[in-house]
Structures are given as structure tokens and as C-alpha cells.
Design an enzyme around this catalytic site. Structure first.
Site, PDB file in Angstrom:
ATOM      1  N   ARG A 273      -1.434  -3.401 -10.403  1.00 17.79           N
ATOM      2  CA  ARG A 273      -1.658  -3.285  -8.993  1.00 17.79           C
ATOM      3  C   ARG A 273      -0.822  -4.058  -8.246  1.00 17.79           C
ATOM      4  O   ARG A 273      -0.973  -5.136  -7.894  1.00 17.79           O
ATOM      5  CB  ARG A 273      -3.020  -3.205  -8.597  1.00 17.79           C
ATOM      6  N   HIS A 277      -5.884  -3.765  -3.295  1.00 22.05           N
ATOM      7  CA  HIS A 277      -6.703  -2.729  -3.907  1.00 22.05           C
ATOM      8  C   HIS A 277      -6.470  -1.502  -2.817  1.00 22.05           C
ATOM      9  O   HIS A 277      -6.657  -0.492  -3.382  1.00 22.05           O
ATOM     10  CB  HIS A 277      -8.558  -3.208  -3.645  1.00 22.05           C
ATOM     11  N   TYR A 286      -7.151 -13.971  -3.774  1.00 18.31           N
ATOM     12  CA  TYR A 286      -7.446 -14.042  -4.918  1.00 18.31           C
ATOM     13  C   TYR A 286      -6.616 -13.992  -6.042  1.00 18.31           C
ATOM     14  O   TYR A 286      -6.733 -14.056  -7.057  1.00 18.31           O
ATOM     15  CB  TYR A 286      -8.760 -13.122  -5.009  1.00 18.31           C
TER      16      TYR A 286
HETATM   17  C1  LIG Z   1     -20.511   2.395  -8.926  1.00 20.22           C
HETATM   18  C2  LIG Z   1     -19.307   1.889  -8.010  1.00 20.22           C
HETATM   19  N1  LIG Z   1     -19.464   0.459  -7.685  1.00 20.22           N
HETATM   20  C3  LIG Z   1     -18.626  -0.105  -7.007  1.00 20.22           C
HETATM   21  C4  LIG Z   1     -17.612   0.520  -6.237  1.00 20.22           C
HETATM   22  C5  LIG Z   1     -16.765  -0.269  -5.223  1.00 20.22           C
HETATM   23  N2  LIG Z   1     -15.392  -0.298  -5.933  1.00 20.22           N
HETATM   24  C6  LIG Z   1     -14.475   0.639  -5.442  1.00 20.22           C
HETATM   25  S1  LIG Z   1     -13.183   0.545  -6.308  1.00 20.22           S
HETATM   26  C7  LIG Z   1     -13.722  -0.925  -7.394  1.00 20.22           C
HETATM   27  C8  LIG Z   1     -12.907  -1.559  -8.516  1.00 20.22           C
HETATM   28  C9  LIG Z   1     -12.277  -0.494  -9.253  1.00 20.22           C
HETATM   29  O1  LIG Z   1     -11.711  -1.113 -10.507  1.00 20.22           O
HETATM   30  P1  LIG Z   1     -10.721  -0.068 -11.680  1.00 20.22           P
HETATM   31  O2  LIG Z   1     -11.773   0.616 -12.162  1.00 20.22           O
HETATM   32  O3  LIG Z   1     -10.026  -1.120 -11.985  1.00 20.22           O
HETATM   33  O4  LIG Z   1      -9.914   0.772 -10.619  1.00 20.22           O
HETATM   34  P2  LIG Z   1      -8.719   0.356  -9.527  1.00 20.22           P
HETATM   35  O5  LIG Z   1      -9.144   0.567  -8.142  1.00 20.22           O
HETATM   36  O6  LIG Z   1      -8.375  -0.860 -10.013  1.00 20.22           O
HETATM   37  O7  LIG Z   1      -7.783   1.533  -9.870  1.00 20.22           O
HETATM   38  C10 LIG Z   1     -14.913  -1.134  -6.883  1.00 20.22           C
HETATM   39  C11 LIG Z   1     -15.741  -2.619  -7.502  1.00 20.22           C
HETATM   40  C12 LIG Z   1     -17.780   1.946  -6.552  1.00 20.22           C
HETATM   41  N3  LIG Z   1     -16.533   2.597  -5.865  1.00 20.22           N
HETATM   42  N4  LIG Z   1     -18.525   2.321  -7.339  1.00 20.22           N
END
Ligand SMILES: Cc1ncc(C[n+]2csc(CCOP(=O)(O)OP(=O)(O)O)c2C)c(N)n1
Ligand SMILES: [Mg+2]
Lengths: 386, 326
Positions: A273, A277, A286
Site C-alpha cells: 500500500r 490506509h 508508523y
Molecule cells: C471487523 C472490523 N474491525 C475493524 C475494522 C477497522 N478497519 C478498517 S480497515 C482495517 C484494516 C484492514 O486491513 P486489511 O484486511 O489488510 O485490508 P487493507 O485495508 O490493507 O486493504 C481495519 C482494522 C473493520 N473495518 N472491521
């Protein structure tokens, strides 16, 4: 000491994993590597989809900074992982996406004005302004609505695959997930069920290095994300996610196997990425900037472009023209979407149930009465934090 | 004394508790280096180290389940759920385990866990970053449910929760986390605000308005507007939804003879129903008008139309007029 998360290389990483590759960083086919058997048109459509994804992200970020839309979660740096995997599915297959796969919806036929309209949350948004921005759906190309709840789409993809099986549809389901989502209870449920049912589903895990601020190395002690499949009883592969040729080849192999009755697979795509985020995250808090630089140098669009040029299918000036024409196309979609009317108040109470209940009609009418008395409410003062 | 916003008070309370009690640990998604997506744990890891402030893998179920185990074995965990909307994967651990451990073990085991989570709308977060699900938790015996609305109460209630013997679901009103108008002086170091006591946010004589969290400033704004029309609102900030300060609710409504309940959550089976029922059961003789609830609609939380969904001063004022003209 922090271990840097660097692009895949020929030698094993710190956990002893080598990611499958077809093209070198410079876009040359690696000695002995099997290229996917694709027509020049298909290669170019993948390239176009990748560039369009980059262009959309850039333009949406500008709109966000101008305060015209609220939230953008980009796929910048992930275009090969997103588009080359999506391109391995057939039009009748279904996509259960996560946050960053909007480019696949467009690749499969979602009109750009719907994409942009979703960002504007106006009448072009098929969710009727209910979803957060960047949460795309397109029923016409079987691109299913996602909540924001990480992992929830995965058992749903397995259920849809089971239905496809007993209805003899020959359809394959795709469940996209991030590295973070592999820790969700839903991933465990989905992989367990898919394995037991031998369901025609392909889990495409895009390891972009981060789950917000948590590095993928801290997400799991498994040797790799692809290796998780073994415990559930189906094949998993670890692939260089910035190598569009390897991404396509491995995803397609999994799709073909699923369609032929061979059951599920997990395709883990290692990428990065490049941006925060989302539009409101500050990743400098971080992560090490040298990591970002290393991945920028491994850009997936440049890599596929170099391969296509080497093949004589895409010249540098044609690539430039393509980008310009895609930018113009997106600009037109923005103008069209921006001019669309706002949503009617009825959008508050429609679609809760198949038919609007009398209680909801009353609540809607009550709101109209209060607005007649006092006028429209002022905008809330909060700001999205991440 | 420093002036703190609500989010700064959360941060200050966590640091204060960790300095005073080595058993306190705080963890969840992105609470470490990033300091939480809202900054609740800003600089906590730097001060207390990675053993006491740490990021977890992405599983709320895992976060709450491990918090229970830590509490069983002598720690005082603060589990952060990044958004209240993402608490549901942990629902089983909260409802089946956290809430019932003491009862099912005949008091042999207890788990004083504090689950902190930002709730409510107003940040353009759509269906899954805006919910107010307090009623699911207040409906579960064994849980304490707290929702502060001021920086002073936030710190004092969080410190109380961390000293208590029971599990606490601590909802934080994220819309007003950084509201500079609410910033106030908050004492350094330890102090507590008692759990189970409502706060009289504004004294009045014509109507009692019961509210909590982000709706408190909305009701106070309505009270100003009502005063200009010669109507005096008494605003009671409930602060703890369970156990509810029933005495304070009943005393207020017996004084004013009128009641409005305001919350952001959907109206049907929302927390306002409990307040209304309490008044109807215990103080119906003092009522001069029907009890009115001002609440979110009985729909999921929208995005583009969120400002229409959330109760604001004009909807409270409309209720005031209805009650006064009864
Ligand atoms: C059940 C849940 N917990 C926490 C969140 C908050 N949250 C949104 S995106 C994220 C990280 C997601 O990481 P990843 O699965 O690697 O996807 P990326 O955003 O890196 O594409 C978090 C913790 C959420 N959306 N859903
Ligand atoms: Mg990720």
C-alpha cells in the site's frame, strides 16, 4: 529492530518464502517461467484497467482534498494484484470485494459515472447514499455489495459458491480479502466451510503490507498467507503481487480448478500500500519511508508496461495517450456525477424492508413536518479519522 | 489544570491508570505506534512499552476473549474496539462470557475488563462507522454500560471503571471527541466519578430531558432555545445507562411533570423505552403530558442523510412544543 517489508526477490524472505514470479522488475520474462497464454488484447485490457485504477485514485484524492468527497481508500501500488486477479474471472463469476477492488468493478463493466457517483453519494450512487464512500457494488457484473466489516464477505462467497454448485451454474466465486482480514473469525469460517464443501471459490488475499498501521508481519505467525490454505485442506500459493503476469496465471489456475470441480484455493498476492490506509491516515507515524521507496521502484504498472513494450504491443507514446484519454474519461464522469441531484429524503426509509412499513412512513412524514417548521439541519461537525 | 477535550481526557485517563496500577494494559487494533485511529492511546506505547500497550491481529473476538483471560489472571485490561460498529465479532465473548462469568461460576471467577469503543454518527462514516448499539449491552445483565459526555466525566468514569469489580462497556461519543467548545479543566492524576450516578447538566422546571453522550450538548442547545421562549428544561445526563440512576430520573420527572428522552439510536426498543417505562411504572401520577422520545429513525444509519437522521436541537424543540402544548 524492525524488519523492513521489501518487494519479493529471487531468494527466500525472512520466513523462508519465495513468491512466484513470471516477469523480472524490468518486465522481462524470467528464464523458465511460464507466461499465461493471453491475447495481446487481453494483456492490453489488463494494462488499461491498471492505469484506469491509478487515474481514478489520483482524481478521487484530489476531490477529497477539495472537500468534495469524504473518504478514499486507494489501490495505488496494488493495481496488478487487483486488476490482473479480477481479470482471471469470467463475466458470469461473482466478485465479493473488500475496500480496494473498485477497479475490478470498472473492469467488469461498472459505468464510471456510477463509480464517481458513489464517491459523491448522490443520485448516481446505487447504494442511495447509504454506504460510506469507496464502497462499490455493481449488480450487472456480479460485483456484490460489501459492508465495512472486515472479513464478512468471505463466508458469503462460500455460500454463493455452494449455491452455484447445487444449481449447476458452473460459476466461480471470488472472495477478496486483505492481510488483516486473514485474522478475522470469518476467514476461518469461510476457509473451513469451503474446504469441507469443496466449494468453487477462490480467495484472493492482497497482502499490501499493512492493516492500517499493523504490519502484515505482525498479523500472523504463519510462514506466509498462502501457506494458511494447507491447514484447511486446499491449495494456496504465494505470488509476487506486483507481477501482473504471475498474478493472472496463478489466479486463473485457481479459477479453472474451481470450475472443473477441484474445490477452493487461496491466492496470496504480496504487494504494498503505497499511500495511507485512506485519505485521512498519516502513515509516516508508523512506517519507514525507505520501505515505501523500495516498493515505488517496483511499480506494477511500469513493470507490465515494460513487458508489453518488449513484446511490441504497447509503445511508450501509446501508453501516454492511453493515460491521457483515461484521465479525460474520468474527468467527464466527474462532471456528470457532480451535476447529479441530491438524494430525496425518502432514501432514509426505503429499502429497510422489501416494503416501507407504516411506522417508517410516519417517521418520514414527521421529519418532513419538522423540516417545514425549522428548515434543513446544519452539517455535522465531525471528520472521518482514518 | 489543563483544559482537555474528551479524546484528550480518555488518553489522560489511560496514562493515569497505567502510572498508578501496573496491572493495567491497553490493546486493540492500531493502538500502538499509531496511537489509535482517534488518538486515544497517543504516546501510551512510548511511555509504557510494548508489553502494556500493543496492537493485536484484526479480530475483535480475539481482543475481548484474550482480555477476559488476562482479567482472570490478574491484569486490568482495557480492550479498544476501533469503532462500536465492529464490536459484533466480539458479541459472543461479551454476552456469553464477559457478562456471565461471575454468575455462572458462583462468584469464583470475575473479569473486570473495560471495553472502550467510540460510538455514534456525525463523522460521515455511513452504516458501519456510526452506530449507537448501547441497548444490546444494557439488555445484558452482568455488564456495566457507561457513556460520558464531558471531558471531566470521561476521565473520572474511566478511572472508576478501571477500579471496579465488574466488566464495563465504555462508549465514547466520537462526534464530540475533539469539540473545542466542550474542552474543560480536568484534574491531573487520580480522581473518580461514581458509576451509577446521573449528572444534572442543567436545572429546570418545565420538562425533564434525559440524554447521554453526544446528545447532551444537543439537549443543552435546545434548553437555551427553550429558555428564550420562556420554557425551562432540566437536562439530566445519565452517564451510566446500566445501572441506571433511577432515583435521579424519578426525582426530576416528579419535579417537572414532563419528560423527553433523546438518543441517537433507533427508537424501537431503544434505551428511551426503558426510561419511558420506568417513568410510566413509577411516576405516572406526576405526569402532565405524554412522555416523548426523540431518536434516530428505525433504519440502519445512513450516510449522505446523516444530518437528518441524528436528533438535533430543532427536533428536540419540536418535542418541547408538543409536550408543552398538550
Ligand atoms: C471487523 C472490523 N474491525 C475493524 C475494522 C477497522 N478497519 C478498517 S480497515 C482495517 C484494516 C484492514 O486491513 P486489511 O484486511 O489488510 O485490508 P487493507 O485495508 O490493507 O486493504 C481495519 C482494522 C473493520 N473495518 N472491521
Ligand atoms: Mg492490508
Amino acid at each position: 529492530m524492525t524488519i523492513l517489508n521489501l518487494p519479493p526477490a529471487a531468494e527466500p524472505n525472512s520466513r523462508g518464502v519465495v513468491h512466484l514470479r513470471v516477469l523480472s522488475e524490468k518486465g522481462e520474462p524470467l528464464p523458465g517461467a511460464v507466461l499465461p497464454d493471453l491475447s495481446p488484447e487481453k494483456w492490453l485490457s489488463i494494462y488499461r484497467g491498471m492505469v484506469l485504477t491509478r487515474v481514478l485514485d489520483g482524481k478521487m484524492l484530489i476531490l477529497q482534498r477539495q472537500g468534495r468527497i469524504g473518504f478514499v481508500g486507494t489501490a495505488t501500488g496494488l493495481e496488478a494484484a487487483v486488476i490482473a486477479s479480477g481479470a482471471a474471472f469470467e463475466p458470469q463469476d461473482w466478485i465479493f470485494p473488500a475496500l480496494r477492488e473498485g477497479g475490478v468493478a470498472v473492469y467488469r463493466g461498472m459505468p464510471l459515472v456510477e463509480y464517481v457517483g458513489q464517491m459523491f453519494l448522490n443520485c448516481h450512487d446505487t447504494s442511495k447514499g447509504r454506504q460510506m464512500n469507496n464502497h462499490f457494488q455493481h449488480r450487472g457484473s456480479h460485483f456484490v455489495s460489501w459492508s465495512s466489516c472486515i472479513g464478512t464477505q468471505l463466508p458469503q462467497a462460500v455460500g454463493a459458491a455452494y449455491a452455484a454448485q447445487i444449481r449447476s451454474q458452473g460459476t466461480v466465486m471470488c472472495g477478496y480479502l486483505g492481510d488483516g482480514a486473514t485474522s478475522s473469525p470469518e476467514f476461518h469460517a469461510a476457509a473451513t466451510f469451503a474446504g469441507v464443501w469443496k466449494a468453487p471459490v477462490v480467495f484472493v488475499c492482497i497482502d499490501n503490507g499493512w492493516a492500517i498501521s499493523v504490519p502484515s508481519s505482525a498479523q500472523s505467525a504463519s510462514r506466509s498467507f498462502g501457506s494458511k490454505a494447507e491447514a484447511y485442506g486446499f491449495p494456496g500459493v504465494d505470488v509476487d503481487g506486483n507481477d501482473a503476469a504471475a498474478v493472472y496465471r496463478e489466479t486463473r489456475a485457481a479459477v479453472d480448478r474451481a470450475r472443473a470441480g477441484g474445490g477452493p484455493s487461496l491466492v496470496a498476492l504480496k504487494s504494498y500500500r503505497i499511500l495511507g490506509h485512506s485519505s485521512s491516515d498519516d502513515p509516516t507515524r508508523y512506517r519507514d519511508p525507505s520501505e515505501v521507496e523500495a516498493w515505488k521502484a517496483a511499480d506494477p504498472i511500469d513493470r507490465l508496461g515494460a513487458f508489453l513494450e518488449r513484446k511490441g504491443w504497447l509503445h511508450a507514446d501509446a501508453a501516454m495517450r492511453l493515460r491521457e484519454s483515461l484521465e479525460a474519461e474520468v474527468d467527464r464522469a466527474i462532471d456528470e456525477a457532480a451535476a447529479a441531484p441530491k438524494l430525496p429524503l425518502r432514501a432514509l426509509v426505503d429499502d429497510v424492508y422489501a416494503r416501507v412499513t407504516p411506522r417508517l412512513v410516519a417517521q418520514h412524514d414527521e421529519l418532513v413536518r419538522v423540516l417545514d417548521r425549522f428548515g434543513d439541519p446544519t452539517a455535522a461537525e465531525g471528520r472521518f479519522p482514518l | 489544570m489543563p483544559k482537555l477535550t474528551i479524546i484528550a481526557a480518555v488518553n489522560n485517563a489511560i496514562a493515569t491508570a497505567m502510572r498508578n496500577d501496573p496491572r493495567v494494559v491497553v490493546f486493540g487494533e492500531d493502538v500502538g505506534k499509531k496511537g489509535g485511529v482517534f488518538g486515544a492511546t497517543d504516546k501510551i506505547q512510548a511511555e509504557f512499552g510494548e508489553a502494556r500497550c500493543f496492537d493485536t491481529p484484526l479480530s475483535e473476538d480475539g481482543i475481548v476473549g484474550t482480555a477476559i483471560g488476562m482479567a482472570l489472571n490478574g491484569l486490568r485490561p482495557i480492550a479498544e474496539i476501533q469503532f462500536q460498529d465492529f464490536i459484533y465479532p466480539a458479541f459472543d465473548q461479551i454476552v456469553s462470557e464477559l457478562a456471565k462469568m461471575r454468575y455462572r461460576s458462583g462468584g469464583q471467577y470475575a473479569c473486570p475488563v473495560v471495553v472502550r469503543t467510540p460510538y455514534g454518527g456525525g463523522i460521515r462514516g455511513g452504516l458501519y462507522h456510526s452506530q449507537s448499539a448501547e441497548a444490546y449491552f444494557t439488555h445484558t445483565p452482568g455488564l456495566v454500560t457507561v457513556i460520558p459526555s464531558t471531558p471531566y466525566d470521561t476521565k473520572g468514569l474511566l478511572l472508576s471503571a478501571l477500579q471496579g469489580e465488574d466488566p464495563v462497556i465504555f462508549f465514547e461519543p466520537k462526534r464530540i471527541y475533539r469539540d473545542p467548545a466542550l474542552a474543560e479543566e480536568v484534574p491531573e492524576g487520580m480522581y473518580t466519578v461514581p458509576i451509577g450516578k446521573a449528572r444534572l447538566a442543567r436545572e429546570g422546571s418545565h420538562i425533564s430531558v434525559f440524554c447521554y453522550g453526544a446528545m447532551v450538548p444537543v439537549c443543552l442547545q435546545a434548553a437555551e432555545q427553550a429558555e428564550a421562549k420562556g420554557i425551562s428544561l432540566e437536562v439530566l445526563d445519565l452517564r451510566t445507562l446500566c445501572p441506571l440512576d433511577e432515583a435521579a430520573v424519578l426525582a426530576s420527572v416528579r419535579k417537572t411533570g414532563r419528560a423527553i428522552v433523546v438518543h441517537e439510536a433507533p427508537k424501537f426498543c431503544g434505551y428511551g423505552a426503558e426510561i419511558s417505562a420506568l417513568i410510566a411504572e413509577e411516576a405516572v401520577d406526576s405526569l402532565e403530558a405524554p412522555i416523548v422520545r426523540v431518536a434516530g429513525f428505525d433504519t440502519p444509519f445512513p450516510n449522505a442523510l446523516e444530518n437528518y437522521y441524528m436528533p438535533d436541537a430543532r427536533r428536540v424543540m419540536d418535542a418541547v412544543d408538543r409536550v408543552m402544548s398538550f
